[in-house]
Motif scaffolding. Structure first.
Motif, PDB file in Angstrom:
ATOM      1  N   ALA A 165       0.762  -1.037   0.050  1.00 50.46           N
ATOM      2  CA  ALA A 165      -0.065  -0.124   0.017  1.00 50.46           C
ATOM      3  C   ALA A 165       0.908   1.402  -0.222  1.00 50.46           C
ATOM      4  N   ARG A 166       1.843   1.206   0.769  1.00 49.13           N
ATOM      5  CA  ARG A 166       3.030   2.463   0.901  1.00 49.13           C
ATOM      6  C   ARG A 166       3.537   2.630  -0.417  1.00 49.13           C
ATOM      7  N   SER A 167       4.161   1.533  -1.066  1.00 45.26           N
ATOM      8  CA  SER A 167       4.616   1.556  -2.405  1.00 45.26           C
ATOM      9  C   SER A 167       3.768   2.165  -3.510  1.00 45.26           C
ATOM     10  N   THR A 168       2.614   1.635  -3.426  1.00 49.25           N
ATOM     11  CA  THR A 168       1.712   2.183  -4.335  1.00 49.25           C
ATOM     12  C   THR A 168       1.301   3.530  -4.344  1.00 49.25           C
ATOM     13  N   ALA A 169       0.929   3.854  -3.192  1.00 45.09           N
ATOM     14  CA  ALA A 169       0.672   5.256  -2.785  1.00 45.09           C
ATOM     15  C   ALA A 169       2.012   6.277  -3.219  1.00 45.09           C
ATOM     16  N   ALA A 170       3.133   5.850  -2.764  1.00 50.09           N
ATOM     17  CA  ALA A 170       4.428   6.542  -3.138  1.00 50.09           C
ATOM     18  C   ALA A 170       4.674   6.843  -4.440  1.00 50.09           C
ATOM     19  N   ILE A 171       4.312   5.654  -5.320  1.00 40.73           N
ATOM     20  CA  ILE A 171       4.508   5.755  -6.947  1.00 40.73           C
ATOM     21  C   ILE A 171       3.571   6.640  -7.501  1.00 40.73           C
ATOM     22  N   ALA A 172       2.015   6.353  -6.811  1.00 39.10           N
ATOM     23  CA  ALA A 172       1.061   7.499  -7.389  1.00 39.10           C
ATOM     24  C   ALA A 172       1.601   8.614  -7.268  1.00 39.10           C
ATOM     25  N   LEU A 173       2.113   9.399  -5.836  1.00 41.48           N
ATOM     26  CA  LEU A 173       2.401  10.539  -5.536  1.00 41.48           C
ATOM     27  C   LEU A 173       3.433  11.096  -6.327  1.00 41.48           C
ATOM     28  N   LEU A 174       4.404  10.305  -6.536  1.00 42.71           N
ATOM     29  CA  LEU A 174       5.706  10.658  -7.474  1.00 42.71           C
ATOM     30  C   LEU A 174       5.285  10.718  -8.747  1.00 42.71           C
TER      31      LEU A 174
END
Length: 123
Positions: free
Chosen positions: A17-26
């Motif tokens: 979840a953190r990786s997906t959110a971080a990629i989307a934010l980036l």
């Protein structure tokens, strides 16, 4: 023991979840800055100033502000033991800072959407 198993089972889910959110934010942040940067080549077109302002509003207001303000606070909150006696006070401190910060982020995002919509309709 059951609690340990439950928590360790949630670790991969939390990381995903953190990786997906971080990629989307980036990606969203980079695209916002790309929209702003594209005005260098299209400054003579209608709405270029609005695109520049909208891209910067979203890039700075959402991406940079999230990275500089929200993520450090979220990481600090994540380290708090919910069972600790001072957990309610720490949560209150977090909440008191996070809510106004979230309003700022929301205002920048709303402004970016309005500016970019106006850019699309500029003559």
């Amino acid at each position: 023991m059951a609690v340990e198993r439950e928590n360790s089972a949630n670790i991969p889910r939390k990381l995903l979840a953190r990786s997906t959110a971080a990629i989307a934010l980036l990606v969203a942040g980079l695209l916002s800055f790309a929209v702003a940067a594209s005005t260098i080549w299209t400054w003579d077109q209608p709405g270029a100033g609005l695109r520049l302002a909208g891209g910067l509003a979203n890039g700075i207001g959402s991406f940079v502000f999230t990275m500089a303000f929200h993520i450090p606070r979220n990481n600090t909150l994540d380290k708090i033991d919910p069972a600790a006696s001072d957990a309610p006070a720490k949560w209150s401190d977090f909440y008191d800072a996070w809510v106004p910060g979230n309003h700022v982020r929301g205002a920048f995002s709303t402004a970016a959407v309005i500016l970019l919509m106006l850019a699309l309709t500029a003559d």
